[in-house]
Scaffold this motif. Structure first.
Motif, PDB file in Angstrom:
ATOM      1  N   ASP A  94       0.793  -1.229   0.000  1.00 46.55           N
ATOM      2  CA  ASP A  94       0.000   0.000   0.000  1.00 46.55           C
ATOM      3  C   ASP A  94       0.826   1.279   0.000  1.00 46.55           C
ATOM      4  N   SER A  95       1.923   1.332   0.743  1.00 50.51           N
ATOM      5  CA  SER A  95       2.682   2.577   0.896  1.00 50.51           C
ATOM      6  C   SER A  95       4.118   2.271   1.291  1.00 50.51           C
ATOM      7  N   PRO A  96       5.023   3.238   1.148  1.00 43.48           N
ATOM      8  CA  PRO A  96       6.408   3.017   1.584  1.00 43.48           C
ATOM      9  C   PRO A  96       6.512   2.628   3.055  1.00 43.48           C
ATOM     10  N   LYS A 118       8.070  -3.951   3.645  1.00 39.30           N
ATOM     11  CA  LYS A 118       9.033  -4.751   4.395  1.00 39.30           C
ATOM     12  C   LYS A 118      10.299  -5.007   3.586  1.00 39.30           C
ATOM     13  N   TRP A 119      10.242  -4.830   2.284  1.00 37.03           N
ATOM     14  CA  TRP A 119      11.386  -5.087   1.421  1.00 37.03           C
ATOM     15  C   TRP A 119      12.305  -3.874   1.282  1.00 37.03           C
ATOM     16  N   GLU A 159      16.580   3.191   3.408  1.00 33.78           N
ATOM     17  CA  GLU A 159      15.846   3.388   2.153  1.00 33.78           C
ATOM     18  C   GLU A 159      14.434   3.907   2.433  1.00 33.78           C
ATOM     19  N   LYS A 160      13.793   3.304   3.403  1.00 36.64           N
ATOM     20  CA  LYS A 160      12.427   3.710   3.733  1.00 36.64           C
ATOM     21  C   LYS A 160      12.395   5.167   4.203  1.00 36.64           C
ATOM     22  N   ALA A 161      13.339   5.546   5.056  1.00 35.60           N
ATOM     23  CA  ALA A 161      13.380   6.917   5.571  1.00 35.60           C
ATOM     24  C   ALA A 161      13.634   7.916   4.448  1.00 35.60           C
ATOM     25  N   ALA A 162      14.544   7.565   3.520  1.00 42.60           N
ATOM     26  CA  ALA A 162      14.858   8.470   2.413  1.00 42.60           C
ATOM     27  C   ALA A 162      13.658   8.669   1.506  1.00 42.60           C
TER      28      ALA A 162
END
Length: 455
Positions: free
Chosen positions: A214-216, A220-221, A226-229
């Motif tokens: 659904d969203s960043p 989980k991948w 990466e998620k924070a950026a």
């Protein structure tokens, strides 16, 4: 000296960070294949009716008028339920809602195998529009929440590749299923085509539920960096969009910019569906053949070429000047080459006709992703759900107008080639070309996000 950055500058700097680039790369690999498959099957199911036109007339007595109305009425149901579908996607999440759309439209698409008369054909086309409503704008909105503005046209272009893939592979697939069905099954070939391709959508919908995220925030991948950026850059872009665009559902629907791009998209859809619905019959007329395997193979050529052109344009349309200039050029080319295809048919030049059709398809495929880059640069949140839904729903009414207009013009100006019906489609592309060019006079804060190319 102040070191404070504007949101646009922060986004520009962040976009060059290795963590963000890695996040975009992973998101592309995890999301785009499933989205392409969904649109591949959707485009196949909404346009395969062109392969069954003559067979439906012979086997079920479906008239030309009923076929034109049925081909177009799909977009009425589509338009009515587009905005509600987009708002429900915001509520339930893209993973569940896109899967639901695919499964229900697949069931309706398969039901075309049991069409018995004009009324049933028209009703099923209307239901197909209702059940598919929200897929395309839902994906556009979904991609705008996942990918920064600089790479968004590239993602839109990748998504758009489903159109040429569906016609490049779908044309021989549909023609082949008709041929096989007529020879090795107790059903008519067109029944086999409708049922098999409808079931493909059901399978794709089930797969989408398991493969989409659904969203960043829920990915989980992505690792923490990466998620924070990715989240940071999308938040910064949202701030720009919120300061530059309307807020809320009703303000989005009343925005003059939203309606401006609705008109552009309407003109584009007239060209797209006025060509697509009749492409098998136009190719068959140019070749002097019946619709089947051979016509399907030749009808795939324009989409094969368009695939490469669309990918190239999407990859390099990273600056506002390129987007505007290329958008103007490709809209103008769409009009010129559609007119050329009609002229080639009138003088019975099949090779020239296929060439012009190929160039027209390449142009309107390439300009679609560019068109969508504009509204997604100033719409966010519920305003994006409403605004993107409005643009797509009313714009797609071009798909309703196109076959009826083409048929009406051909009945009014009777010629063996039907050239004037084709001419009527191309004129709208020139209007869109002028409107895209006039965006040079717009002042948009989001343009700062496109001032430098992606490294």
């Amino acid at each position: 000296m102040s070191t404070t950055q504007t949101p646009g500058a922060a986004v520009s700097d962040a976009l060059h960070g290795p963590a963000l680039k890695s996040a975009i790369s992973k998101a592309t690999r995890h999301l785009m294949p499933m989205l392409i498959i969904l649109y591949f099957v959707a485009f196949l199911d909404r346009t395969n009716v062109g392969f069954a036109q003559e067979a439906l007339k012979i086997d079920r007595g479906i008239s030309d008028g009923a076929f034109a109305l049925g081909a177009g009425i799909f977009f009425i149901g589509y338009a009515i339920f587009e905005i509600p579908s987009n708002l429900l996607l915001k509520r339930f999440g893209a993973r569940f809602w896109l899967a639901r759309i695919a499964i229900t439209w697949g069931i309706v698409a398969a039901a075309f195998a049991f069409t018995t008369n004009d009324t049933m054909f028209i009703i099923l086309r209307f239901l197909l529009g209702i059940t598919e409503a929200g897929l395309f704008p839902g994906v556009i909105m979904f991609l705008a929440e996942w990918f920064p503005n600089k790479v968004r046209v590239q993602m839109f272009a990748l998504f758009y590749l489903a159109q040429p893939f569906s016609q490049m592979l779908g044309a021989p697939l549909s023609g082949g299923l008709i041929s096989i069905g007529d020879t090795v099954t107790p059903w008519h070939g067109w029944q086999v085509m409708f049922f098999a391709e409808g079931m493909l959508a059901v399978v794709a919908g089930i797969a989408a539920f398991f493969f989409l995220t659904d969203s960043p925030q829920k990915a989980k991948w992505l690792n923490k960096t990466e998620k924070a950026a990715l989240i940071d850059v999308m938040v910064q872009e949202d701030k720009v969009r919120e300061s530059d665009g309307p807020s809320g559902v009703w303000r989005a629907m009343a925005s003059w910019k939203v309606w401006y791009f609705t008109v552009i998209y309407f003109c584009l859809q007239i060209a797209v569906y006025g060509t697509t619905f009749y492409l098998p019959q136009q190719v068959a007329g140019l070749l002097g053949k019946d619709v089947g395997w051979e016509v399907g193979l030749v009808a795939a050529i324009p989409w094969l070429v368009g695939l490469f052109v669309c990918f190239f344009v999407g990859k390099y349309a990273t600056m506002i000047l390129r987007r505007r200039n290329w958008g103007t050029l490709f809209f103008f080319g769409t009009g010129v080459f559609i007119l050329g295809s009609g002229w080639a048919g009138a003088i019975s030049q099949p090779i020239l006709g296929i060439l012009f059709i190929t160039l027209a398809v390449s142009c309107f495929l390439s300009v679609g992703p560019i068109t969508w880059s504009y509204p997604t640069a100033f719409l966010t949140g519920t305003a994006a759900a409403a605004g993107i839904g409005l643009i797509n729903s009313f714009g797609n009414l071009g798909g309703f107008v196109a076959p009826i207009m083409r048929n009406s013009v051909n009945e009014t100006v009777v010629t063996d080639s039907g050239v004037w019906g084709v001419v009527s489609l191309g004129l709208f592309a020139f209007v869109a070309a002028a409107m895209i060019y006039c965006t040079k006079f717009f002042k948009a804060k989001a343009d700062v996000l496109l001032e430098t190319p992606v490294n």
